[in-house]
Design an enzyme around this catalytic site. Sequence first.
Site, PDB file in Angstrom:
ATOM      1  N   HIS A  10      65.555 -20.136  60.217  1.00 18.16           N
ATOM      2  CA  HIS A  10      64.954 -19.150  59.652  1.00 18.16           C
ATOM      3  C   HIS A  10      64.566 -18.240  60.679  1.00 18.16           C
ATOM      4  O   HIS A  10      63.711 -17.449  60.533  1.00 18.16           O
ATOM      5  CB  HIS A  10      63.780 -19.534  58.903  1.00 18.16           C
ATOM      6  CG  HIS A  10      64.023 -20.748  57.787  1.00 18.16           C
ATOM      7  ND1 HIS A  10      64.350 -20.505  56.619  1.00 18.16           N
ATOM      8  CD2 HIS A  10      64.094 -22.007  58.140  1.00 18.16           C
ATOM      9  CE1 HIS A  10      64.614 -21.612  55.891  1.00 18.16           C
ATOM     10  NE2 HIS A  10      64.522 -22.580  57.051  1.00 18.16           N
TER      11      HIS A  10
ATOM     12  N   SER B 133     107.469   3.990  55.093  1.00 21.20           N
ATOM     13  CA  SER B 133     106.600   3.061  56.070  1.00 21.20           C
ATOM     14  C   SER B 133     106.858   3.084  57.425  1.00 21.20           C
ATOM     15  O   SER B 133     106.113   2.444  58.391  1.00 21.20           O
ATOM     16  CB  SER B 133     106.780   1.458  55.428  1.00 21.20           C
ATOM     17  OG  SER B 133     108.191   1.136  55.385  1.00 21.20           O
TER      18      SER B 133
ATOM     19  N   GLN C 127     104.877  -3.322  50.252  1.00 23.30           N
ATOM     20  CA  GLN C 127     104.805  -2.706  51.569  1.00 23.30           C
ATOM     21  C   GLN C 127     103.490  -2.444  52.119  1.00 23.30           C
ATOM     22  O   GLN C 127     103.126  -2.216  53.143  1.00 23.30           O
ATOM     23  CB  GLN C 127     105.394  -1.193  51.290  1.00 23.30           C
ATOM     24  CG  GLN C 127     105.689  -0.499  52.511  1.00 23.30           C
ATOM     25  CD  GLN C 127     106.646   0.901  52.176  1.00 23.30           C
ATOM     26  OE1 GLN C 127     107.704   0.480  51.853  1.00 23.30           O
ATOM     27  NE2 GLN C 127     106.048   1.994  52.021  1.00 23.30           N
TER      28      GLN C 127
ATOM     29  N   GLU D 234      77.792  -5.332  68.910  1.00 17.34           N
ATOM     30  CA  GLU D 234      77.490  -4.481  67.656  1.00 17.34           C
ATOM     31  C   GLU D 234      79.041  -4.274  67.010  1.00 17.34           C
ATOM     32  O   GLU D 234      79.025  -4.367  65.767  1.00 17.34           O
ATOM     33  CB  GLU D 234      76.852  -3.362  67.812  1.00 17.34           C
ATOM     34  CG  GLU D 234      75.509  -3.737  68.323  1.00 17.34           C
ATOM     35  CD  GLU D 234      74.791  -2.088  68.811  1.00 17.34           C
ATOM     36  OE1 GLU D 234      74.118  -1.682  67.792  1.00 17.34           O
ATOM     37  OE2 GLU D 234      75.097  -1.928  69.676  1.00 17.34           O
TER      38      GLU D 234
ATOM     39  N   SER E 217      72.639   5.426  76.200  1.00 18.08           N
ATOM     40  CA  SER E 217      72.707   6.412  75.430  1.00 18.08           C
ATOM     41  C   SER E 217      72.593   7.452  75.570  1.00 18.08           C
ATOM     42  O   SER E 217      72.045   8.121  76.812  1.00 18.08           O
ATOM     43  CB  SER E 217      70.996   6.009  74.890  1.00 18.08           C
ATOM     44  OG  SER E 217      70.538   7.151  74.122  1.00 18.08           O
TER      45      SER E 217
ATOM     46  N   LYS F 227      68.025   3.236  77.969  1.00 18.88           N
ATOM     47  CA  LYS F 227      68.925   2.198  77.035  1.00 18.88           C
ATOM     48  C   LYS F 227      70.030   1.514  77.875  1.00 18.88           C
ATOM     49  O   LYS F 227      70.611   2.186  78.907  1.00 18.88           O
ATOM     50  CB  LYS F 227      69.651   3.162  76.037  1.00 18.88           C
ATOM     51  CG  LYS F 227      68.265   3.574  74.883  1.00 18.88           C
ATOM     52  CD  LYS F 227      67.322   2.452  74.503  1.00 18.88           C
ATOM     53  CE  LYS F 227      68.287   1.508  73.243  1.00 18.88           C
ATOM     54  NZ  LYS F 227      68.239   2.264  72.212  1.00 18.88           N
TER      55      LYS F 227
ATOM     56  N   TYR G 195     110.590  -9.200  44.609  1.00 19.39           N
ATOM     57  CA  TYR G 195     109.937  -8.301  45.249  1.00 19.39           C
ATOM     58  C   TYR G 195     109.492  -6.929  44.400  1.00 19.39           C
ATOM     59  O   TYR G 195     109.943  -6.666  43.406  1.00 19.39           O
ATOM     60  CB  TYR G 195     110.916  -7.391  46.270  1.00 19.39           C
ATOM     61  CG  TYR G 195     110.627  -6.670  47.036  1.00 19.39           C
ATOM     62  CD1 TYR G 195     109.718  -6.731  48.302  1.00 19.39           C
ATOM     63  CD2 TYR G 195     110.820  -5.256  46.717  1.00 19.39           C
ATOM     64  CE1 TYR G 195     109.232  -5.633  49.256  1.00 19.39           C
ATOM     65  CE2 TYR G 195     110.193  -4.220  47.536  1.00 19.39           C
ATOM     66  CZ  TYR G 195     109.510  -4.400  48.782  1.00 19.39           C
ATOM     67  OH  TYR G 195     108.921  -3.320  49.637  1.00 19.39           O
TER      68      TYR G 195
HETATM   69  N1  ARG Z   1     109.574  -0.864  53.449  1.00 16.71           N
HETATM   70  C1  ARG Z   1     109.774  -2.182  52.765  1.00 16.71           C
HETATM   71  C2  ARG Z   1     108.567  -2.633  52.738  1.00 16.71           C
HETATM   72  O1  ARG Z   1     107.739  -2.815  53.647  1.00 16.71           O
HETATM   73  C3  ARG Z   1     111.015  -2.689  52.954  1.00 16.71           C
HETATM   74  C4  ARG Z   1     111.798  -3.237  51.814  1.00 16.71           C
HETATM   75  C5  ARG Z   1     111.984  -2.227  50.784  1.00 16.71           C
HETATM   76  N2  ARG Z   1     112.747  -2.946  49.868  1.00 16.71           N
HETATM   77  C6  ARG Z   1     113.215  -2.164  48.951  1.00 16.71           C
HETATM   78  N3  ARG Z   1     113.978  -2.810  47.991  1.00 16.71           N
HETATM   79  N4  ARG Z   1     112.913  -0.962  48.616  1.00 16.71           N
HETATM   80  O2  ARG Z   1     108.282  -3.644  51.956  1.00 16.71           O
END
Ligand code: ARG
Length: 467
Positions: A162, A29, A328, A296, A283, A289, A323
């Site tokens: 309307h 991530s 993530q 938009e 444009s 234009k 969790y």
């Molecule tokens: N990168 C993970 C997330 O965004 C962090 C938490 C990860 N925890 C774990 N037990 N792998 O959720």
Amino acid sequence: MAKKDETKDRLRSRFQKGVDKAVEKYVASIPFDWRLYKQDIAGSLAHAQMLAKQGLISKKDAELIVSGLVAIRDEIEQGKLEFNPELEDIHMTIESRLFEKIGDVAGKLHTARSRNDQVVLDLRLFVKEAISETVSKLRDFQRALLGVAEANKTVIMPGYTHLQQAQPVLFAHHLLAYFEMLQRDVVRFQDCLKRADVLPLGSGALAGVAYPVDRDFVAQKLGFSEISVNSLDAVSDRDFVIEYEAAAAITMMHLSRLAEEMVLWSSAEFEFVELDEAYAASSSIMPQKKNPDVAELARGKTGRVYGNLIGLLTVMKGLPLAYNRDMQEDKEGLFDTVDTLLSTLEVFTGLIKTLKINAARMQQAMSGSYILATDLADYLVRKGLPFRQAHNVVGKLVRYAISKGKSFQELSLDEYRGFSPLFADDVHVITVETSVAARSVIGGTAPEQVVAALLRVRKLVGKRNEK
Ligand code: ARG
């Protein structure tokens, strides 16, 4: 510099193999959660100080950790720290760098903490900050609307239902309708803050931590008003992200409605407003234009903000406690929503502030129309006719006027009286001005009501950024 840290291997002592390269990239991530570095370091600083205060680590170790973290924050801010997918996320990246800087003492920071309570802490800090920026930008936008409304207090425009001309309204009244929507948005974000403002740290991986931590101390250091009361819920709750995204979706919906009016009103057919050149696009083929691309895109970007909300609701649906790595997936949508909302508010505020209002065109649009038909019916009601009969009489009158190609003003008194003997000379006194003036109910479009509304909301938002 110290030798390269082996954090990723340190966590894999139960494995014999390293992770597959494609997997490493897939689960990382860091390409997006690096944006949480400030929150992550703030959380770690408070945590380290708490550990020392509780005697869980020595003061000296805490000092080393704190100075290491501060130095890492500087490195990141100066673009000196490389983000590497091998280290998965921002938490491991910072931990690994801390090992490189201060050696094994770095390993004490994660005492009484899990990445599960760490990541949600970071996210809560992020959302709290996002809310305060959002509210401040919403206020700027409200002030811009108010500035234009105040500068055009007497302008009358056709009001629509309307998208057909319905009854005249003050242009300022129309703008104040958007002010009210944005006011509800402000309150919605402020309300969302109450749920975001809860410290999850101390929940550990899921069950709480097995150390005598001082959660109140950490909450106070980080500016949280409350601490979470169920560890399982605390690590698996993303309601506060969903709430932000829902509030953002509603705001974007409001902005997209105004955007649509900007597109419509700036067209040659309407010409109620003219966009400043700095807020219009050209444009590539048609030299004449002057396109309303900002409006938009504000309308179009509403779609992705809705998408982010639905995306996260779907991620969370059916997840067992506590969790799960699925979570993530909360971040990219959140970041995108915050970025989209803030930039839309900023650009749209400029568009509104620089808008030219064409009062004459608004007046002209009503001149040949039958927008005063309700007022004619009300006139007959004042002379004693039940409203339904008055409605019927004026309906026939409209039909007649259309067939003669005449406006109400162009009909003679005799023509009026052909439909009801209650019509008298004073029928010609009915104008768009008398029409708006008549609607002096609280919340109505009569000038004195609108002036009172302008004063009321000006008090609410103050003078800053006034046009
Ligand atoms: N990168 C993970 C997330 O965004 C962090 C938490 C990860 N925890 C774990 N037990 N792998 O959720």
